[in-house]
Each structure stands twice: as structure tokens, then as C-alpha cells.
Write a protein that holds these residues in place. Structure first.
Motif, PDB file in Angstrom:
ATOM      1  N   ALA A  46       4.929  22.891  -7.103  1.00  0.00           N
ATOM      2  CA  ALA A  46       6.009  23.738  -6.599  1.00  0.00           C
ATOM      3  C   ALA A  46       6.229  23.518  -5.109  1.00  0.00           C
ATOM      4  CB  ALA A  46       5.708  25.208  -6.885  1.00  0.00           C
ATOM      5  N   GLY A  47       7.478  23.759  -4.674  1.00  0.00           N
ATOM      6  CA  GLY A  47       7.830  23.578  -3.277  1.00  0.00           C
ATOM      7  C   GLY A  47       9.050  22.697  -3.092  1.00  0.00           C
ATOM      8  N   GLY A  48       9.501  22.068  -4.178  1.00  0.00           N
ATOM      9  CA  GLY A  48      10.724  21.260  -4.143  1.00  0.00           C
ATOM     10  C   GLY A  48      11.811  21.972  -4.925  1.00  0.00           C
ATOM     11  N   VAL A  49      12.903  22.342  -4.245  1.00  0.00           N
ATOM     12  CA  VAL A  49      13.942  23.179  -4.851  1.00  0.00           C
ATOM     13  C   VAL A  49      15.312  22.537  -4.635  1.00  0.00           C
ATOM     14  CG1 VAL A  49      15.031  25.462  -4.820  1.00  0.00           C
ATOM     15  CG2 VAL A  49      12.568  25.250  -4.389  1.00  0.00           C
ATOM     16  N   ILE A  50      16.087  22.458  -5.704  1.00  0.00           N
ATOM     17  CA  ILE A  50      17.436  21.897  -5.613  1.00  0.00           C
ATOM     18  C   ILE A  50      18.405  22.938  -5.049  1.00  0.00           C
ATOM     19  CG2 ILE A  50      19.387  21.082  -7.010  1.00  0.00           C
ATOM     20  CD1 ILE A  50      17.376  19.688  -8.834  1.00  0.00           C
ATOM     21  N   VAL A  51      19.309  22.480  -4.190  1.00  0.00           N
ATOM     22  CA  VAL A  51      20.375  23.330  -3.665  1.00  0.00           C
ATOM     23  C   VAL A  51      21.655  22.981  -4.418  1.00  0.00           C
ATOM     24  CG1 VAL A  51      21.703  23.966  -1.606  1.00  0.00           C
ATOM     25  CG2 VAL A  51      19.278  23.335  -1.393  1.00  0.00           C
ATOM     26  N   VAL A  52      22.356  23.985  -4.919  1.00  0.00           N
ATOM     27  CA  VAL A  52      23.573  23.725  -5.694  1.00  0.00           C
ATOM     28  C   VAL A  52      24.815  24.253  -4.978  1.00  0.00           C
ATOM     29  CG1 VAL A  52      22.384  23.701  -7.930  1.00  0.00           C
ATOM     30  CG2 VAL A  52      23.281  25.858  -7.025  1.00  0.00           C
ATOM     31  N   GLY A  53      25.945  23.614  -5.279  1.00  0.00           N
ATOM     32  CA  GLY A  53      27.232  24.063  -4.760  1.00  0.00           C
ATOM     33  C   GLY A  53      27.847  25.105  -5.680  1.00  0.00           C
ATOM     34  N   ALA A  54      29.096  25.481  -5.392  1.00  0.00           N
ATOM     35  CA  ALA A  54      29.776  26.543  -6.139  1.00  0.00           C
ATOM     36  C   ALA A  54      29.917  26.195  -7.614  1.00  0.00           C
ATOM     37  CB  ALA A  54      31.156  26.800  -5.518  1.00  0.00           C
ATOM     38  N   ASP A  55      29.990  24.911  -7.922  1.00  0.00           N
ATOM     39  CA  ASP A  55      30.143  24.494  -9.329  1.00  0.00           C
ATOM     40  C   ASP A  55      28.797  24.270 -10.016  1.00  0.00           C
ATOM     41  OD1 ASP A  55      29.287  22.254  -8.018  1.00  0.00           O
ATOM     42  OD2 ASP A  55      30.916  20.953  -8.675  1.00  0.00           O
ATOM     43  N   GLY A  56      27.723  24.621  -9.331  1.00  0.00           N
ATOM     44  CA  GLY A  56      26.401  24.493  -9.940  1.00  0.00           C
ATOM     45  C   GLY A  56      25.802  23.105  -9.845  1.00  0.00           C
ATOM     46  N   ARG A  57      26.548  22.183  -9.262  1.00  0.00           N
ATOM     47  CA  ARG A  57      26.067  20.811  -9.145  1.00  0.00           C
ATOM     48  C   ARG A  57      25.193  20.657  -7.900  1.00  0.00           C
ATOM     49  NH1 ARG A  57      29.766  15.667 -10.806  1.00  0.00           N
ATOM     50  NH2 ARG A  57      28.415  14.031  -9.977  1.00  0.00           N
ATOM     51  N   ALA A  58      24.186  19.788  -7.987  1.00  0.00           N
ATOM     52  CA  ALA A  58      23.261  19.598  -6.861  1.00  0.00           C
ATOM     53  C   ALA A  58      23.994  19.048  -5.641  1.00  0.00           C
ATOM     54  CB  ALA A  58      22.142  18.643  -7.254  1.00  0.00           C
ATOM     55  N   ILE A  59      23.770  19.654  -4.496  1.00  0.00           N
ATOM     56  CA  ILE A  59      24.291  19.102  -3.239  1.00  0.00           C
ATOM     57  C   ILE A  59      23.143  18.663  -2.320  1.00  0.00           C
ATOM     58  CG2 ILE A  59      26.447  20.420  -3.306  1.00  0.00           C
ATOM     59  CD1 ILE A  59      25.206  22.334  -1.217  1.00  0.00           C
ATOM     60  N   GLY A  60      21.918  18.828  -2.812  1.00  0.00           N
ATOM     61  CA  GLY A  60      20.759  18.415  -2.022  1.00  0.00           C
ATOM     62  C   GLY A  60      19.506  19.091  -2.533  1.00  0.00           C
ATOM     63  N   ALA A  61      18.432  18.987  -1.761  1.00  0.00           N
ATOM     64  CA  ALA A  61      17.176  19.631  -2.154  1.00  0.00           C
ATOM     65  C   ALA A  61      16.301  19.829  -0.929  1.00  0.00           C
ATOM     66  CB  ALA A  61      16.432  18.791  -3.188  1.00  0.00           C
ATOM     67  N   VAL A  62      15.391  20.798  -1.062  1.00  0.00           N
ATOM     68  CA  VAL A  62      14.446  21.127   0.013  1.00  0.00           C
ATOM     69  C   VAL A  62      13.028  20.919  -0.520  1.00  0.00           C
ATOM     70  CG1 VAL A  62      13.612  22.955   1.540  1.00  0.00           C
ATOM     71  CG2 VAL A  62      16.031  22.863   0.896  1.00  0.00           C
ATOM     72  N   GLY A  63      12.169  20.311   0.309  1.00  0.00           N
ATOM     73  CA  GLY A  63      10.765  20.166  -0.061  1.00  0.00           C
ATOM     74  C   GLY A  63       9.882  20.724   1.031  1.00  0.00           C
ATOM     75  N   VAL A  64       8.934  21.568   0.645  1.00  0.00           N
ATOM     76  CA  VAL A  64       8.026  22.189   1.616  1.00  0.00           C
ATOM     77  C   VAL A  64       6.584  21.900   1.194  1.00  0.00           C
ATOM     78  CG1 VAL A  64       7.263  24.364   2.670  1.00  0.00           C
ATOM     79  CG2 VAL A  64       9.683  24.033   2.085  1.00  0.00           C
ATOM     80  N   THR A  65       5.732  21.590   2.184  1.00  0.00           N
ATOM     81  CA  THR A  65       4.312  21.341   1.902  1.00  0.00           C
ATOM     82  C   THR A  65       3.461  21.824   3.061  1.00  0.00           C
ATOM     83  OG1 THR A  65       2.670  19.651   1.390  1.00  0.00           O
ATOM     84  CG2 THR A  65       4.424  18.992   2.869  1.00  0.00           C
ATOM     85  N   GLY A  66       2.219  22.186   2.765  1.00  0.00           N
ATOM     86  CA  GLY A  66       1.299  22.584   3.835  1.00  0.00           C
ATOM     87  C   GLY A  66       0.406  23.737   3.441  1.00  0.00           C
TER      88      GLY A  66
END
Lengths: 142, 142, 142, 142
Positions: D99-119
Motif C-alpha cells: 500500500a502507498g500507491g494511489v491512482i488519481v482520477v479525473g471527472a470521468d473516472g479515468r486515471a490522470i496520474g498516481a501518487v506513491g509514498v514510502t518511508g
């Protein structure tokens, strides 16, 4: 003599560093490989940059890969750059076309390992490789 | 002390080999890396197999990569095997989940390098790494 | 000062972007690496192409790998193209022979990290790298 | 909104760091990627280990690669470890089952990017990723 021992590998490095000190060269990184291209010993003097382990290894490993010194690989690269460039991705430690990688041979002339030196000019690097091999009472490939 | 010098790296290896001799261990391969995971010194005793340079390096490099000893990475791998396995392809020298990779810290507790030992059991490899760090008057990460 | 902090890395990027805006340059990608070549911070301005992270990183990482700026690596590549090409496969993040990769040094002259800028001409990229280092009150390698 | 801007990416990172501070977590490394898996911004807090850039990137990149969060990839790895392990070598930045990698979606639900956090722990890493996305007024994939 079929193998370079660790004791001999350390003697090569000590001898090569001594030559570098005698000539007042920049700090060096020196790798000694067995006949299969696997590292026996490596030392990197204080103040050298981060890629020196790979460069020293690739000079020696490339020499073993082609059966000639890295100086001759540099000559080959001048004539056939695409050929030499194509070897990098298929050789596990790369192939580096610059003097400083010298094959060590046994009594029968067969490779028993190689030395790679990096840090100063390629010509000076090669002088140190040869001095180290000589200091260890071993024989560089003619 | 922000850096491991070549003199200290050689002292680590000498001390680790002495511990191996004292314990009657199999021949060892030992890598000392700087804080960035770049090789300072490596020695492989006569009779060791060909992958020892990479194993020793991956123990030390993996420890630096995650900030914990390779013993703790082995514990992590027992609980979360897929997670640890996934690190290999993204770490330039791999991540090796077995004891024998130990971080060296400076006065402020920050990593100044790491030692990786391979050749005997992982537990014995780690004993040698710790003995080498101690012989060089340096401090292993708690 | 032995380390570039995250705060300083962000100041380098802000300063470099400010220089780019002042000069009216194309959008930039900027990487700040620690002394071992590991990323501290990266930012890519809107409208830049997809390989900018790798190019910015390879400019900085290649500089650290050889201990000289990527401008000097470009000069080296002009004289010895096969040598420089052979470094790519053995350097974990590549070696990029174009200005824009600048080493940051500490008080003792030793590398504490590097900055890589890409997006405009190499000369302009380097101006931004230097401006960023200066804005963070750090020192570029002479 | 089809793209994550650099301004938004920085807001994600700032928001995620704020969450980490609020929860008293260990220092973090945070990557924000565009829809194609290419880095927009990355920051690594002081004291983090060297592989954090690759781990943060692989959490986010793996999520985009499979279209699900890295938490769901961890669930998948528990059931089908060989399948997930096989993805690492064929994905350019790896696939990390934690866990720690999350997809970011636009208004249409489609992926516009992702965030990854570790530590910190994977659960805490994910809390920070979600907090960062929320702080930037963006939407995490449900």
C-alpha cells in the motif's frame, strides 16, 4: 599457474597504486578479475568518482571478453565504432574502449585474469596496470 | 566522520577475514560500500564461487537501500516475500534478504557506508561483518 | 556541509525555474541528487516531454559518475565518442554528454550532490543549474 | 481535468508531508506521476534511505500499470505471488505490491496520474498519499 590468487591480486593493486604515486597521478580505482571475468579484488582511492568500480571492471572485463587489451579495443572502436558500441549491452559488465585494461596470462599464454585501472589518463592507467602485474611477478599479455 | 576511507575499508576486510579464520569459516567475499552504495573495496578469498562479488555487494547495497541490515530484510522477506522480491528489479545492485549486510554509521547516526559478507552461513557472514567494522574502529548501525 | 537537505534541493529547483522564467526558456525538468546519485527532489514543468526525468537525472548522475560536469563530458564525447557511449550501459542511470549537469561541492571541495536541468538548449539548461545552486547558497564545482 | 499540473503535484507532496508530520511518521519519499507513469515531482525528506525514489515511483507506476492501487496489488500478490513477481522485470519502473500507491482520477473516472509514498508502514504511507490528493483538491480512485 592457472589462477590469480587473492594475495597476488592484492599485490597487483598495491603495485599499481605505487606506480600512480610515483607518477603523481590522480586517485585511482583498480579491479582484478579472474579468467571468467569475476572480481577478485577492487580498491578505490579516496576522492575518486562514483563510476570508477564499473569503469575499472569494464576495462578488464572487456579485455577478457574479446581476448585483447582495452587499448586494442579502443583502436577497434576508432575503426568500427558501431561494432564496439553493440557489445556494451550484451556484455554483463560492459566493454570499455580505452587503455587501462590488461590481460594477465599464465605460462602457456592463456588468460588467467585481467586488471583494469581508471582515474588518470588512459595511457597512465595502463602504465599502472602493467606495473601492478609486474610487481606481482605475473605476466601481461603481449 | 562523514566518509569511510580506503584505509578503513581495507581494515574492515582484514578484520572480517581474521574473524573468518578464527571461526574456521569457508572462504569469504567481502564488499565495503560508501553511503551511496558505490564500491570502495572488495576482496574474494581463493576458492569462492563466481557470484560472490554481486552477493556481497547486494547485501550491503540492499541494507543502504532500505536503511536496515540485510538480516532485517530477511525478516521482512519472511513476512512479506512479494514485497521484498519486487525490490530486486528496481534496485541497481539488487536487494538480498540474508544476514551479512551491515550499515556503518557516523557520529550522527547517519549511514556512511555498508559492509557485505558472503561465503559461509548468513549468521557467520554477519559476525565477520561486525568484527570487521569493529576492527576498523567504526560503528555498526544498532 | 556534507549533505544537501531537501530544503536546499527545493531552493535549487525554485532558483533554477526563476532563471528559466527570467530568460524566457521552454519548460524545464530539474533533478537534484545526493552525492551517491540518489534523487532528493525533482520537478517537471507543465508541457515537458516524458523522458525529462531520466535526462535530468542522467546529466547529474553522469557528472557524479565521472567527477566532472556534463558539459565536460560532452567535450570528452566529441573527442572520444566510443568511450563515452560505452559508459551508458554500465552506469545505473546513464551518462549524458550535454551541458546542464553540475556537481555541487562542500567546503572541502568534495561532491555533496549534483543538479541536472533539461528542456531548453544545453547552454541555457546549465545557466539554470548554476543559478539554482547559487540561489540555494551552495557552491558549484569549479 | 485531464492532467495533474506541477502546481498540483507539489500540493500533493506538501499535503502528504503535512499528514506525515501530523501522525509523527518517519521521513518519507513521495512521487507524483502523470497518466503515462512519468515523474512530475518527487521529494525525499532528510534521513530517508537510498531506494526511496524507486520505491515511491514503483508504487505509483505499478498502480497505473495495472489500473488498481498498490494495496490491491499486494492483495493480488498474496494470492498469486509468481504472477506479480513476473511483472517487475517487464515494467520499466517495477511493480511494488505494498500500500502507498494511489491512482488519481479525473471527472470521468479515468486515471490522470498516481501518487506513491514510502518511508513508514504501508498503511501510513497510503494515508499520506490520500491526504495529499485531497489537499490538492483532486480525487483518488475509489
Amino acid at each position: 599457474m592457472a589462477y590469480i590468487t587473492l594475495e597476488q591480486a592484492n599485490a597487483i593493486i598495491t603495485g599499481a597504486f605505487a606506480k600512480g604515486a610515483e607518477l603523481g597521478l590522480k586517485p585511482l580505482g583498480i579491479a582484478v578479475l579472474d579468467a571468467g571475468g569475476h572480481l577478485i579484488a577492487f580498491q578505490r582511492q579516496d576522492g575518486t568518482s562514483t563510476l570508477r568500480p564499473q569503469i575499472a571492471t569494464a576495462k578488464a572485463s572487456g579485455a577478457l571478453a574479446l581476448g585483447i587489451s582495452s587499448r586494442k579495443i579502443a583502436d577497434m572502436a576508432a575503426e568500427r565504432p558501431s561494432f564496439v558500441a553493440s557489445l556494451g549491452p550484451i556484455a554483463s559488465h560492459g566493454v570499455l574502449p580505452a587503455a587501462g585494461g590488461v590481460i594477465v596470462v599464465g605460462a602457456d599464454g592463456r588468460a588467467i585474469g585481467a586488471v583494469g585501472v581508471t582515474g588518470d589518463t588512459s595511457d597512465n592507467d595502463e602504465l599502472c596496470a602493467l606495473a601492478g602485474i609486474s610487481a606481482a611477478a605475473l605476466t601481461a599479455q603481449a
